[in-house]
Scaffold this motif. Structure first.
Motif, PDB file in Angstrom:
ATOM      1  N   TYR A  14      51.912 118.306  54.216  1.00  0.00           N
ATOM      2  CA  TYR A  14      51.980 118.295  53.133  1.00  0.00           C
ATOM      3  C   TYR A  14      52.979 117.190  52.269  1.00  0.00           C
ATOM      4  O   TYR A  14      54.004 117.092  53.286  1.00  0.00           O
ATOM      5  N   GLU A  15      52.524 116.760  51.490  1.00  0.00           N
ATOM      6  CA  GLU A  15      53.968 114.850  51.512  1.00  0.00           C
ATOM      7  C   GLU A  15      55.169 115.638  51.432  1.00  0.00           C
ATOM      8  O   GLU A  15      56.302 114.738  51.569  1.00  0.00           O
ATOM      9  N   TYR A  59      47.819 108.114  54.128  1.00  0.00           N
ATOM     10  CA  TYR A  59      48.272 109.459  52.603  1.00  0.00           C
ATOM     11  C   TYR A  59      45.875 110.136  53.170  1.00  0.00           C
ATOM     12  O   TYR A  59      45.325 109.007  52.644  1.00  0.00           O
ATOM     13  N   TYR A 117      44.307 114.235  52.104  1.00  0.00           N
ATOM     14  CA  TYR A 117      44.558 115.209  50.906  1.00  0.00           C
ATOM     15  C   TYR A 117      44.426 116.477  52.032  1.00  0.00           C
ATOM     16  O   TYR A 117      43.624 116.312  52.510  1.00  0.00           O
ATOM     17  N   TYR A 175      43.779 119.986  46.233  1.00  0.00           N
ATOM     18  CA  TYR A 175      43.875 119.234  46.928  1.00  0.00           C
ATOM     19  C   TYR A 175      45.226 119.097  46.738  1.00  0.00           C
ATOM     20  O   TYR A 175      45.594 118.413  45.708  1.00  0.00           O
ATOM     21  N   LYS A 176      46.398 119.052  48.001  1.00  0.00           N
ATOM     22  CA  LYS A 176      47.988 117.976  47.796  1.00  0.00           C
ATOM     23  C   LYS A 176      47.332 117.293  48.698  1.00  0.00           C
ATOM     24  O   LYS A 176      47.430 116.937  49.675  1.00  0.00           O
ATOM     25  N   MET A 177      48.606 115.779  48.492  1.00  0.00           N
ATOM     26  CA  MET A 177      48.794 114.866  49.068  1.00  0.00           C
ATOM     27  C   MET A 177      49.514 115.278  50.491  1.00  0.00           C
ATOM     28  O   MET A 177      49.944 115.722  50.142  1.00  0.00           O
TER      29      MET A 177
END
Length: 205
Positions: free
Chosen positions: A150-151, A166, A168, A180-182
């Motif tokens: 996760y970013e 990048y 997700y 959904y997260k970066m």
């Protein structure tokens, strides 16, 4: 920076998601932070930050065909194909999981722990057993990333992003849903603990 390193053995595993509308599910050859988070949340009930790396030459990629059953009509829908990692020879897949060591997270938590990772657990995939626990430290180097994370958790792993790639990762918000997260993907150019790099390099190369 210090980490708890778990050496684990896995029977066979599917990590990855089917593309929406598609019938093929590719399998990752790394264990993302989302998978580690979900596995230990289910097993220990704890929020744990970690990533994993499969040990080379302990697995091979195969295809598994399955179908989803319509319970109302009692019929099988269109078959799907999923890549999965299978052990080479008569052994098991070996992997290394690196856990961020912080307050409340100690090596003793993981002694003799068995848990499941990945998809299609009901089909027998993902059974994982901790076989060895170490506390390690790793120097910061520059190179290409070998994990997915996760970013917004990069700082917890002491990762500085130089040239990102990048994507997700799924992040559960409750038992049945999520967002959904970066995420920072493999081959991103970073400064990070050496254990997370597939290759050291310099920015101008």
């Amino acid at each position: 920076m210090s980490f708890i390193k778990l050496n684990v053995e896995i029977d066979s595993v599917i990590i990855g998601e089917r593309v929406k509308g598609g019938i093929y599910r590719p399998c990752l050859e790394t264990i993302p932070s989302s998978t580690i988070r979900g596995a230990f949340k289910n097993c220990l009930g704890l929020e744990i930050n970690g990533v994993g790396i499969f040990v080379k030459d302990t697995y091979q990629i195969k295809d598994f065909v399955y179908s989803v059953k319509d319970k109302f009509l009692e019929t099988a829908k269109m078959p799907f194909v999923a890549e999965y990692l299978s052990p080479k020879g008569n052994s098991k897949i070996k992997a290394e999981i690196y856990i961020v060591k912080n307050n409340g997270i100690s090596p003793e938590l993981f002694e003799n722990v068995e848990f499941y990772i990945g998809a299609l657990k009901s089909k027998g995939f993902g059974k994982t057993k901790v076989i060895e626990i170490e506390e390690i430290s790793s120097d910061i180097k520059q190179g290409f990333l070998n994990v997915r994370i996760y970013e917004d958790e990069c700082d917890k792993f002491n990762i500085t992003v130089l040239s990102p790639i990048y994507g997700y990762l799924f992040y559960p918000t409750d038992i049945v849903s999520g967002i959904y997260k970066m995420a920072l993907l493999e081959n991103s150019l970073v400064k990070a603990p050496e254990i997370f790099l597939k290759e050291e390099t310099f920015y101008d190369e």
